[in-house]
Each structure stands twice: as C-alpha cells, then as structure tokens.
Design an enzyme around this catalytic site. Structure first.
Site, short mmCIF file in Angstrom:
data_model
loop_
_atom_site.label_atom_id
_atom_site.label_comp_id
_atom_site.label_asym_id
_atom_site.label_seq_id
_atom_site.Cartn_x
_atom_site.Cartn_y
_atom_site.Cartn_z
N GLY A 124 5.70 -2.41 3.65
CA GLY A 124 5.33 -2.98 4.93
C GLY A 124 5.87 -4.39 5.12
N ASP A 125 5.25 -5.14 6.04
CA ASP A 125 5.80 -6.45 6.38
C ASP A 125 5.73 -7.44 5.22
OD1 ASP A 125 3.07 -6.73 6.47
OD2 ASP A 125 2.98 -7.51 8.51
N ARG A 140 13.38 9.98 -3.16
CA ARG A 140 14.27 11.13 -3.41
C ARG A 140 15.56 11.01 -2.60
NH1 ARG A 140 14.77 15.98 -0.47
NH2 ARG A 140 15.30 17.85 -1.69
N ARG A 169 -24.97 8.45 13.14
CA ARG A 169 -24.47 8.50 11.77
C ARG A 169 -23.11 7.79 11.71
NH1 ARG A 169 -28.91 9.96 11.25
NH2 ARG A 169 -29.76 11.70 10.01
N VAL A 228 17.83 8.16 -4.00
CA VAL A 228 18.46 8.55 -5.26
C VAL A 228 19.58 9.56 -5.02
CG1 VAL A 228 18.09 9.76 -7.46
CG2 VAL A 228 16.42 8.07 -6.67
N MET A 236 -8.55 3.62 9.35
CA MET A 236 -7.78 2.44 8.96
C MET A 236 -7.00 1.89 10.16
SD MET A 236 -6.40 3.10 5.09
CE MET A 236 -7.49 2.68 3.71
N ARG A 278 -6.42 -2.33 10.41
CA ARG A 278 -7.06 -3.65 10.51
C ARG A 278 -6.50 -4.46 11.68
NH1 ARG A 278 -6.12 -4.83 5.82
NH2 ARG A 278 -4.24 -6.09 6.04
N GLU A 303 -10.76 -0.14 12.00
CA GLU A 303 -11.46 -1.12 11.16
C GLU A 303 -11.28 -2.55 11.64
OE1 GLU A 303 -9.98 -1.05 7.15
OE2 GLU A 303 -7.91 -0.84 7.80
N THR A 345 4.04 2.57 5.74
CA THR A 345 2.64 2.17 5.91
C THR A 345 2.01 3.11 6.92
OG1 THR A 345 1.16 0.49 6.86
CG2 THR A 345 3.45 0.43 7.56
N ILE A 346 0.78 3.55 6.65
CA ILE A 346 0.15 4.49 7.57
C ILE A 346 -0.27 3.82 8.88
CG2 ILE A 346 -0.69 5.93 5.66
CD1 ILE A 346 -3.53 4.85 6.33
N ASP A 347 -0.34 2.48 8.91
CA ASP A 347 -0.84 1.79 10.11
C ASP A 347 0.13 1.80 11.27
OD1 ASP A 347 -3.16 1.21 8.80
OD2 ASP A 347 -2.64 -0.86 8.32
N ARG A 370 -25.87 14.86 17.24
CA ARG A 370 -25.75 13.51 16.73
C ARG A 370 -24.57 12.76 17.35
NH1 ARG A 370 -26.77 15.01 10.36
NH2 ARG A 370 -29.05 14.83 10.39
N GLY A 395 0.83 -1.21 0.00
CA GLY A 395 0.00 0.00 0.00
C GLY A 395 0.86 1.26 0.00
N ARG A 445 0.66 -5.32 -6.07
CA ARG A 445 0.81 -6.63 -5.45
C ARG A 445 1.36 -7.57 -6.52
NH1 ARG A 445 -0.09 -5.21 -0.09
NH2 ARG A 445 -1.89 -3.81 0.01
N ASP A 483 2.43 -0.28 12.04
CA ASP A 483 2.37 -1.61 12.66
C ASP A 483 3.62 -2.44 12.39
OD1 ASP A 483 1.95 -1.92 9.96
OD2 ASP A 483 0.21 -3.24 10.15
#
Length: 328
Positions: A106-107, A25, A252, A28, A174, A176, A227, A130-132, A167, A15, A76, A134
């Site tokens: 990532g992993d 950058r 909501r 390189v 994100m 998981r 998530e 990775t943004i997670d 509300r 991802g 992938r 993890d």
C-alpha cells in the site's frame, strides 16, 4: 526491452491481501519469460535489511495463485524508516546482485520505495495490494474484490439471523480512511444504511432512517459501518445510542475484522494480479522506474509513485445516491 536489468527482487509489504501470491507468481514467471533472474525478498523491507533472500523460478511459485496471504510473508519495518536501515538494505541488494525490485503493498510500502529510489537511484515499481482500495491511480487494488465478496457472504448469513429474530445488526467492515468496502458491499448485500468516513451522516439521520424502515414494515435491519466512519462513535457506542433512542430494536454488533483479508482470491483478483505483475517486470525492463502499475478503465496504466501516495482515492458519489434510493 532494455538489457540493463538482470536480477529483479520481489517483496510484499504492509498488510496482506488476497491476490498477493498471484502477483508474486506473475512477477517470477515474467522474469523467467524475459530471461531475467528473480529473487524473493522475505518479510518485506525488514527482510531486505537482514538479507533474507531466495532465488525463485517458475516452479517455486506453482500452486499459489489460489492461495490467500503471501508466501513471502510481510512485516512492518521501523529500521527501514532510518537512513542506516536503508543503507544496509541497499548494501544487501548490491551484494546479492539485485538491481531492481517490485514491491506489492500500500501507500506506506510505496513511500519506502520512493525514498529508497531517491536516495540510491534504485529502480522500483509498485503493485497496489490492499483490500481497502484506497490507492490513487487504480480503480481496483489487489484483494479488494475478494474482500467485497467475503463481506457480502458474511452479511447474507447475518441477515438470516436478523430476520429470524427481528433484530438490527451493526456490521463493521474494514476501511479506516476509505469507505469503498462498506459502500459497495452494503449495496450488494441490501443494507438499510451504510456509514462511511467520507460522509458525515450524523446520528440523527441514522435514527430517522431506522424509524422510516420500521414504519415501512421492516422488522429487521442491517447497518454496514466502515471502521473509520465520521459519526465519531465506535460501533458498540452506536449500538448503545440506538438502544437508548429506539428501545423497540433488539440490537446486535458483528465486527468482521481480519477475516476480510483472508481466503482464496476471486477470479478478478487473480487476473488483475497476473496483469499487474507482468506489467511491473516489463516496465522495469523498459528502463522505467518509480511508477505504480494500476488499472484504469480496464487498461493497465502507470502512475508515478509520488502521485499514488499523495493522490486521494475518491468515493463514487453516484453509488452513495444509489445506496440512498435502493435502501428505502
């Protein structure tokens, strides 16, 4: 520095995350600084198998430090999971004169790199992207800080609507298998409750918490849901459950989705990517391989790829306690 490495490949895999371009950058330009050739490998391991290479110099990476996504693209690769696919990738690298590579991902990407190294003794270094957040062996992965700021900005906007209409909003973010985004963004945005996969709070606790909030005079609430939350219901089932048990709430759902992966990287992610990219090249030139470069106590460190893959990135339980206290 060792003189064995002559031509370094760089690829992004898995991802995408903000900061990947900044890392490309840095790799390189570090290669140019140390008089080593650099080759961009497009579309991750699939591009390696197909020989989708392009020589890259300092001018090829100008004006990309501020851009999200990855100029090298990502994909992938089922083929790379096979011995035949990896043999083809190796043959392409040798034919192109590439004698080492840096993989940003990532992993899953690191697993591919480790297997490739075991089979062919090919020097590889990983940069965690990775943004997670993890990955074991680093306090921050590329894109995590940017994603947090994206989520907080979105929740701030959602709260305006929640307050205006009295509300309850479930905001799914994100994560998981890891609740880093939910926990940190939830605290930063002042969420009333945070649901993460590391802690099974249960539906009863959620209802009790919302009842306490209602009883204390709160007319609107934000619940941040990772998530992968262990309650075992998706965010829309949570909405239905709360509506059944607390009909006084107008509920909501907002699923932030892939917007968390995009956008211009934060200053933190740009600096981190630059530091890790330079260290990755220097590590290869020192004759080291099969490591991930990461950040620990604001120092750039090396972690064996095997540990980075198999180690468990743990949630900060102090933050869980802080979240309980400040959300009351």
């Amino acid at each position: 520095m060792s003189t064995k490495i002559k031509r370094v490949g760089v690829l992004t895999s898995g991802g995408d995350s903000p900061g990947m371009n900044a890392a490309i950058r840095a790799v390189v330009r570090a290669c140019a600084y140390y008089n080593v050739e650099c080759v961009g490998i497009y579309r991750g391991y699939q591009g390696m198998i197909e020989g989708d290479f392009k020589e890259m110099g300092p001018r090829d990476v100008k004006n990309i430090i501020n851009k999200g996504g990855t100029i090298l693209k990502s994909a992938r690769s089922a083929d790379f999971r096979t011995a035949e696919g990896r043999k083809k990738a190796y043959d392409n690298l040798v034919a192109a004169g590439i004698d080492s590579f840096v993989v940003i991902g990532g992993d899953g990407s690191f697993t591919g790199a480790e297997i490739f190294n075991e089979e062919y003794g090919f020097p590889v270094i990983g940069i965690p992207g990775t943004i997670d957040n993890d990955i074991f062996g680093t306090s921050h992965t590329l894109g995590y800080d940017t994603a947090l700021n994206t989520v907080i900005d979105a929740i701030d906007k959602i709260r305006d609507t929640a307050n205006s209409h009295n509300r309850l909003f479930f905001v799914e973010v994100m994560g998981r298998d890891a609740g880093h985004i939910a926990l940190n963004a939830g605290i930063g945005a002042g969420a009333e409750e945070i649901l993460i996969p590391e802690e099974d709070f249960g539906l009863d606790r959620l209802v009790e918490s919302l009842k306490r909030s209602k009883g204390s005079g709160k007319t609107s609430s934000i619940v941040v849901v990772s998530e992968g939350d262990k309650i075992g219901k998706n965010v829309f089932e949570l909405k239905d459950y709360i509506e059944e048990n607390m009909p006084e709430y107008d509920v909501r759902v907002s699923v932030l989705g892939h917007m968390q992966r995009g956008g211009s990287p934060s200053c933190f992610d740009r600096v981190l990517a630059s530091r890790l990219g330079v260290k990755a090249v220097e590590t290869l030139l020192e004759g080291k391989s099969n490591f991930m470069v990461g950040l620990y106590q604001d120092k750039v460190t090396l972690t064996p790829l095997e540990q980075a893959i198999k180690g468990q990135s743990e949630i900060d339980m102090e933050l869980v306690k802080v979240s309980d206290i400040v959300s009351s």
